[in-house]
Write an enzyme that holds these catalytic residues in place. Structure first.
Site, PDB file in Angstrom:
ATOM      1  CB  SER B 132      -0.930  -0.038   1.220  1.00  0.00           C
ATOM      2  OG  SER B 132      -1.929   0.924   1.084  1.00  0.00           O
ATOM      3  CG  ASP B 254      -7.147  -2.699  -3.426  1.00  0.00           C
ATOM      4  OD1 ASP B 254      -7.853  -2.187  -2.530  1.00  0.00           O
ATOM      5  OD2 ASP B 254      -5.905  -2.688  -3.393  1.00  0.00           O
ATOM      6  CG  HIS B 282      -5.567  -2.310   0.270  1.00  0.00           C
ATOM      7  ND1 HIS B 282      -5.116  -1.837  -0.959  1.00  0.00           N
ATOM      8  CD2 HIS B 282      -4.863  -1.641   1.206  1.00  0.00           C
ATOM      9  CE1 HIS B 282      -4.188  -0.913  -0.747  1.00  0.00           C
ATOM     10  NE2 HIS B 282      -4.013  -0.781   0.554  1.00  0.00           N
TER      11      HIS B 282
END
Lengths: 408, 303
Positions: B132, B254, B282
């Site tokens: 991320s 996602d 995610h």
């Protein structure tokens, strides 16, 4: 989905289906495996609409991020989550505030997370209020700290201003002392030539340096009158200057009020008689002040000559004495006249130096305008006070208060 | 708004920020800085190194968690690589007293953490795996010292989360504000939930430790600032300059890093490979570790 729920236990199943909280089971990738009727109703979905959906699609966007960044890692790592606040998103797009408890466990060869959602209504309001209160408190705290800092700064400024004021006060006092010293010196220096003028006028009047004409004699009388007037003014200035310079000494002793008043009478009697003003003294002989009798006489003389000046013919001037204070620790001498009086708005000013009540009076009554100022300073110098009361066209009363000599 | 740490929820930070009346040389960062800079970073960022290989594989966790999130993936690489995991300052078991609000108000500050770890261990030929936001943090670090990096592996990356038409990030500013509110609410709840749980298990300290490890960021002030640094960031301008080959791991569904974003990254970054995972969500390294491992292995073997 309904099969999954129903093939365990009919009674518990139907309880679970309609329990007062939403229930949902989902796989690690978020795919919903089961949901109860309460959850469907909570969000406005038909049961088959949830089939194959992901849990995230039932969350509002902020809660979706929270689910991915916090909730899912928590459940995955810790196996459970408790009291997690999540905003669900209903089919019609409304936010539904819930608290969520979740357990992740293996079932039917799959890792499943079982979740219950309890709706929060009032609690959310309270939490919002708490958060708001917390923020307000934090802001107030910051503001208080700012104010404390400002106060500290202004305190510092005040201290500096105080120091500056103190410096200025010292300077002003020095200037005032210098002024008084100057006045005292100058008055003294002025008196010498004035006395010389007076002396030589007398010599001329007596004809010692040769005969003088009637016209010259008349001029000498005028010179002499002007000289005496000037001398009186200068004496007043000198007195005031001396008092202000703290150069006056008071010889305090027990003094009879009546004796002091009697001693002054001869000095004003001629004036009183020539103006046709009646005069009376009423003082008990035992009244005794602890004071400087010369200064008191000076004050009385000033008060009496003022009273005489401003009282028309057939008026009266009276001097009365009395004890004052709870234990008779003070005595009072009141000089009362039936004169023109002083307007109320001017009464406070009569004790200021160089003030006379008005010009017309000033012309009628000669004087430096220092008499009352000097008198009050003297009274205070002896631990007493001089005050005035008056009514226009009725008269004035000046009260001299002095420390009494108390019987020990 | 967050000028002061609240009394309950900042349990860890309040301990760390408060000067101890008794000097503790084992924990004092000052002592460590003055004698050995390397050790201090390793302690500060809770750096752990394991594995039998020589090429370093540095795993950087994302916002909201800590190095624990890599535990399903890292064992698979321990035989062939030198695996390094760490916690950003303010996360996990990092030294919270080293937290500097200014430094960590932008992703550049977090990139400094990455470079500090790299320098401490003097790493080169690095494979950086970032989840991320750490994809972008890794990108910033790689742009500063590209010669140290061999590969960038980005798990669910996004250079900008907020829409900026025609760019689609997936969120509006109010959505991020909604996240901040949800965090705020939960940090109240967590603090209440966590404290009694730890007290209850006083006789089982390993459980308390696990609890603490599970909660990646218990300090609401730090978490909020990290969230703002993450979700209000815009690193689109940093993409084209990357000189390190990269793998973009795009999850199927996602919501945080939608497919358009993966496409955008692939278009903009030279030497980039885009792989769309079957995994949804995610956190494929947590939800679908096998597939995640497979895709990374395949990419690395294809060099």
């Amino acid at each position: 989905m309904t099969d999954r729920l129903s093939d365990v236990d009919i009674g518990v199943d139907s309880l679970l289906d309609t329990a007062p909280c939403g229930f949902v089971s989902f796989a690690d990738d978020g795919t919903i495996r089961a949901a109860n009727t309460t959850l469907c109703e909570m969000l406005g979905y038909a049961r088959d609409e949830l089939q194959g959906r992901r849990l995230e699609s039932l969350l509002n966007l902020g809660s979706r991020i929270f689910y991915q960044t916090h909730f899912f890692p928590l459940v995955k790592l810790h196996g459970r989550a408790e009291e997690i606040f999540l905003l669900l998103r209903s089919k019609s797009g409304d936010d539904v505030a819930t608290l969520c408890n979740a357990v992740r466990r293996q079932r039917g060869g799959e890792w499943i997370t079982d979740c219950i959602f309890t709706r929060v209504y009032e609690r959310q309001k309270f939490e919002d209020a708490l958060l708001r209160a917390k923020k307000a408190a934090e802001e107030a705290n910051e503001q208080l700290e700012r104010q404390a800092m400002e106060l500290e700064m202004s305190e510092q400024q005040l201290l500096e201003q105080g120091e500056e004021l103190e410096r200025q006060r010292t300077l002003a006092e020095e200037a005032n002392r210098a002024k008084s010293a100057f006045l005292a010196t100058m008055s003294h220096e002025l008196r010498t030539p004035l006395n010389a003028i007076g002396g030589y006028v007398q010599l001329l009047e007596l004809g010692i340096q040769g005969p003088i004409t009637e016209k010259q004699a008349d001029s000498l009388v005028r010179i002499s009158r002007a000289q005496r007037h000037l001398l009186r003014l200068i004496n007043d200035v000198l007195n005031l200057a001396r008092i202000e310079a703290g150069r006056v000494e008071y010889n305090l002793a027990p003094c009879s009020l009546k004796e002091m008043a009697d001693a002054v009478l001869p000095m004003v009697e001629p004036q009183l008689q020539s103006r046709g003003v009646r005069y009376s003294v009423a003082i008990a002989p035992e009244l005794t002040a602890y004071t400087d009798h010369e200064k008191v006489q000076q004050i009385l003389l000033n008060l009496l000559s003022n009273a005489t000046k401003f009282t028309p013919a057939n008026g009266s001037v009276t001097v009365t004495g009395s004890a004052d204070g709870e234990r008779g620790e003070r005595v009072r001498l009141v000089v009362r006249d039936t004169g023109v009086g002083i307007p109320a708005e001017r009464l406070a000013q009569v004790f200021e130096p160089f003030v006379q009540v008005d010009d017309s009076h000033a012309r009628r009554a000669e004087g430096s305008g220092l008499g009352l100022a000097i008198s009050r300073d003297l009274a205070r110098g002896m631990g007493g006070e001089l005050t005035a009361e008056s009514e226009v066209n009725v008269g004035s009363a000046f009260t001299l208060t002095l420390p009494a000599l108390l019987p020990t | 708004m967050w000028g002061r740490l609240p009394p309950v929820a900042c349990r860890l930070s309040s301990i760390a920020h408060r000067p101890s009346p008794i000097p503790d040389s084992h924990q004092s960062p000052v002592t460590m800085y003055s004698f050995n800079m390397d050790t201090s970073v390793l302690t500060r960022n809770n750096v752990r190194v394991f594995g039998h290989g020589t090429q370093p594989m540095l795993f950087a966790h994302g916002f909201g968690c800590d190095q624990n999130m890599w535990r399903y993936v890292t064992p698979a690489f321990a035989d062939d690589y030198k695996v390094i995991v760490f916690d950003y300052v303010g996360s996990g078991k990092s030294d919270l007293s080293a937290y500097d609000p200014k430094r960590y108000s932008t992703l550049a500050g977090y990139a400094e953490d990455v470079l500090d770890v790299i320098h401490s261990l003097d790493l080169t030929d690095i494979i950086l795996v970032g989840h991320s936001v750490s994809s972008m943090i890794g990108l910033l670090a790689a742009n500063q010292e590209p010669e140290r990096f061999a590969r960038l592996i980005m798990v669910g990356p996004s250079p900008r989360y907020i829409n900026d038409p025609p760019y689609v990030g997936g969120f509006e500013r109010k959505d991020i504000e909604g996240l901040l509110e949800t965090m705020e609410k939960n940090y109240i709840g967590w603090a209440n939930f966590l404290a009694p749980a730890i007290m209850k298990n006083a006789d089982r300290p390993e459980l308390s430790r696990e609890l603490e490890e599970s909660f990646c960021s218990t300090d609401p002030v730090i978490a909020r600032r990290f969230a703002e640094a993450t979700f209000f960031s815009d690193n689109r301008a940093d993409l084209a300059g990357i000189r390190v080959p990269s793998l973009i791991m795009q999850c199927s569904d996602d919501l945080i890093a939608p497919f358009d974003v993966g496409e955008y990254l692939h278009r903009t970054m030279p030497q980039s490979t885009l792989r769309v995972l079957q995994a949804t969500g995610h956190c494929p390294h947590m939800s679908h570790p096998e597939e995640t491992i497979g895709v990374i292995r395949e990419y690395l073997s294809g060099r």
